[in-house]
Design an enzyme around this catalytic site. Sequence first.
Site, PDB file in Angstrom:
ATOM      1  CB  VAL A  59       2.277   2.682   4.886  1.00 31.73           C
ATOM      2  CG1 VAL A  59       3.688   3.233   4.857  1.00 31.73           C
ATOM      3  CG2 VAL A  59       1.577   2.938   3.556  1.00 31.73           C
ATOM      4  CB  CYS A 118      -2.317  -2.535   5.339  1.00 31.52           C
ATOM      5  SG  CYS A 118      -3.980  -1.853   5.114  1.00 31.52           S
ATOM      6  CG  ASP A 164      -1.952  -1.130   1.173  1.00 28.58           C
ATOM      7  OD1 ASP A 164      -1.885  -1.969   0.257  1.00 28.58           O
ATOM      8  OD2 ASP A 164      -2.795  -1.199   2.085  1.00 28.58           O
ATOM      9  CE  LYS A 196      -3.523  -4.360   1.199  1.00 25.12           C
ATOM     10  NZ  LYS A 196      -4.222  -3.561   2.188  1.00 25.12           N
TER      11      LYS A 196
HETATM   12  C1  C5J Z   1      -3.238   0.775   5.424  1.00 23.79           C
HETATM   13  C2  C5J Z   1      -4.971   2.063   6.468  1.00 23.79           C
HETATM   14  N1  C5J Z   1      -2.703   0.530   4.232  1.00 23.79           N
HETATM   15  N2  C5J Z   1      -4.179   2.528   7.421  1.00 23.79           N
HETATM   16  N3  C5J Z   1      -4.487   1.312   5.460  1.00 23.79           N
HETATM   17  O1  C5J Z   1      -2.620   0.547   6.448  1.00 23.79           O
HETATM   18  O2  C5J Z   1      -6.135   2.362   6.470  1.00 23.79           O
END
Ligand code: C5J
Length: 231
Positions: free
Chosen positions: A159, A164, A26, A131
């Site tokens: 991140v 995630c 991400d 996803k």
């Molecule tokens: C991820 C989120 N990628 N923090 N998403 O961690 O909402």
Amino acid sequence: MSQSSFNAEPYPLQFDPATTALLIIDMQRDFLEPGGFGEMLGNDVSLLRSTIEPCKCVLEAARHIGMVVIHTREGHRPDLADAPPAKLARGKLKVGIGDQGPMGRVLIRGEHGHDIIPELYPAAGEPVIDKPGKGSFYKTDLQLILQNNKIATLIVCGVTTEVCVHTTVRQANDRGYECLVISDCVGSYFPEFQRVGLEMIKAQGGIFGWVTDSQEVVNVLCRLDKIKAVS
Ligand code: C5J
């Protein structure tokens, strides 16, 4: 099978580069760039942006030795048919998932903010997993891709650490994968969550996996490259 090892906590991790993949989670504009969803929520994106340079070094080293590299993006279909109503309602946000933001509709596939930052953009042939949830295995074909590539070990960047990254590492651990999380290649908007998130992975003998830093991963991958060159 050629075994090598990373110095890591709680103890060195043996791995075979042929059955190891780099998983980058991400690294999207919506989370990392000023004006994205993360900043709109009031977060300081510089805490995530510090991961970009170390991730770039690891990505380059992995590409150099021909390691399998996989990217993920969190997001939804433009009609939001794959977004749980509870996720859409959560936070009672003025601008939330699917709404128009400065980088297009927030976390919607095909929008500018949803895409991966240019610094870490996927190369041709590197799978990108879209996803709908926090975990990279939930409603995706990640496990199938890992199985087809005979992957046993995941080197994890991305991140955010406690959301995630953690969800994915826990899912991977339950599926039998060994996960090595690179401390300076994962980031959180909350320094305390970053610290505790990493502690939780390596606690109790590595209950979810191992933790090391980008310098160690780059050094080990470069050494493998040199061995390959002389053999
Ligand atoms: C991820 C989120 N990628 N923090 N998403 O961690 O909402």
